[in-house]
Enzyme design. Structure first.
Site, PDB file in Angstrom:
ATOM      1  N   SER A   5      -7.644  -5.659   7.314  1.00 26.16           N
ATOM      2  CA  SER A   5      -7.155  -7.016   7.639  1.00 26.16           C
ATOM      3  C   SER A   5      -5.855  -6.977   8.438  1.00 26.16           C
ATOM      4  CB  SER A   5      -6.922  -7.802   6.344  1.00 26.16           C
ATOM      5  OG  SER A   5      -6.084  -7.055   5.463  1.00 26.16           O
ATOM      6  N   LYS A  55       0.852  -1.190   0.000  1.00 27.59           N
ATOM      7  CA  LYS A  55       0.000   0.000   0.000  1.00 27.59           C
ATOM      8  C   LYS A  55       0.887   1.239   0.000  1.00 27.59           C
ATOM      9  CE  LYS A  55      -3.682  -2.334   2.557  1.00 27.59           C
ATOM     10  NZ  LYS A  55      -4.458  -2.400   3.813  1.00 27.59           N
ATOM     11  N   SER A  81      -2.497  -0.554  14.909  1.00 27.74           N
ATOM     12  CA  SER A  81      -2.106   0.349  13.829  1.00 27.74           C
ATOM     13  C   SER A  81      -0.823   1.123  14.147  1.00 27.74           C
ATOM     14  CB  SER A  81      -3.236   1.349  13.552  1.00 27.74           C
ATOM     15  OG  SER A  81      -2.809   2.347  12.648  1.00 27.74           O
ATOM     16  N   ARG A  82       0.212   0.897  13.331  1.00 30.67           N
ATOM     17  CA  ARG A  82       1.467   1.650  13.484  1.00 30.67           C
ATOM     18  C   ARG A  82       1.244   3.126  13.169  1.00 30.67           C
ATOM     19  NH1 ARG A  82       2.809  -2.707  10.293  1.00 30.67           N
ATOM     20  NH2 ARG A  82       2.954  -1.409   8.419  1.00 30.67           N
ATOM     21  N   LYS A 132      -5.697   5.885   3.344  1.00 31.97           N
ATOM     22  CA  LYS A 132      -6.321   5.804   4.667  1.00 31.97           C
ATOM     23  C   LYS A 132      -5.287   5.889   5.784  1.00 31.97           C
ATOM     24  CE  LYS A 132      -4.957   1.371   5.304  1.00 31.97           C
ATOM     25  NZ  LYS A 132      -4.171   0.803   6.411  1.00 31.97           N
ATOM     26  N   THR A 169      -8.068   0.969  10.722  1.00 33.60           N
ATOM     27  CA  THR A 169      -6.752   1.547  10.951  1.00 33.60           C
ATOM     28  C   THR A 169      -6.808   2.720  11.920  1.00 33.60           C
ATOM     29  OG1 THR A 169      -6.237   0.940   8.674  1.00 33.60           O
ATOM     30  CG2 THR A 169      -4.661   2.328   9.789  1.00 33.60           C
TER      31      THR A 169
END
Length: 241
Positions: free
Chosen positions: A48, A18, A164-165, A101, A158
């Site tokens: 996911s 991504k 989520s990083r 996103k 996210t």
């Protein structure tokens, strides 16, 4: 792609990354077409987190390709009691939803770092999705795609998830850390920081209105404080939704 294209004959290729090629502002499908013209390919994306997929929590994703048979092939390979794959012909839309996103997830972390609440979070997701879809449509995606799994769905997971990083990175920025300190503390790739720069340049190139992206760009690169950035967004000229 340069490293392995000599080994690709007629095998289909599925892009699971991504993001963008920062120097050229190209999407990854454009890079693939440039490096391997004529290759059969698709894009797999959607909400996911690997931490949940790996322990069989039900997950839905989207595979997109101009070749319907490729979509059906991958959907059937992965279908199970805990994985459902939808198909789409909108390669650009599916890919851009996954790339853009991360920027809004970063902003969600900033809000968390500032100690803001659910009202702010809801406003960010809603208006952030509007900005994602504006850029996405200009780059060739279909508007409806951004309100599906690979747009809204991926955005929700996210922005809200402890996995989520990008959200964690934004939270650190909101708490006053520098970009360098944030990278060190997260310890993994933070796609959003690089993607913010690309999205800012793309929006300027195509004259797309993206006040949230512009603001977070100024927080990262022009010393705007996160708190002042929120105030600037709230005090913008009033308009119809």
């Amino acid at each position: 792609m340069k490293g392995y294209k000599e080994y690709v004959k007629d095998q289909p290729i599925f892009i699971c990354s991504k993001g963008f090629e920062a120097e050229s502002l190209m999407t990854l499908d454009e890079v693939l077409v440039e490096e391997m013209p004529g290759a059969k390919f698709g894009v797999l994306s959607g909400p996911s987190h690997a931490e949940e997929v790996s322990v069989d929590m039900p997950t839905a994703m989207v595979v997109a390709s101009e070749d319907e048979s490729l979509c059906n092939m991958l959907a059937n390979i992965f279908k199970s009691d805990t994985m459902r794959i939808y198909t789409s012909s909108d390669v650009k839309g599916v890919e851009l939803g996954g790339a853009l996103k991360n920027i809004i997830a970063f902003c969600a972390g900033v809000l968390n770092g500032l100690g803001l609440g659910d009202n702010s979070f809801a406003a960010l997701i809603t208006r952030g999705l509007a900005e994602i879809s504006r850029i996405g449509v200009v780059l060739g995606g279909k508007k409806d795609t951004f309100y599906g799994l690979t747009g809204l769905g991926d955005l929700i997971v996210t922005c809200a998830s402890e996995h989520s990083r990008n959200r964690k990175a934004g939270m650190l920025i909101g708490q006053g850390n520098t970009i360098e300190e944030t990278r060190e503390k997260v310890g993994m790739t933070i796609e959003s920081i690089d993607n913010i720069d690309v999205a800012y340049k793309l929006a300027n190139k195509f004259n797309v209105e993206v006040p949230i992206i512009n603001t977070v760009y100024n927080v990262l690169y022009n010393n705007l404080s996160p708190k002042d950035g929120v105030v600037q967004l709230m005090r913008r000229e009033l308009k119809q939704e």
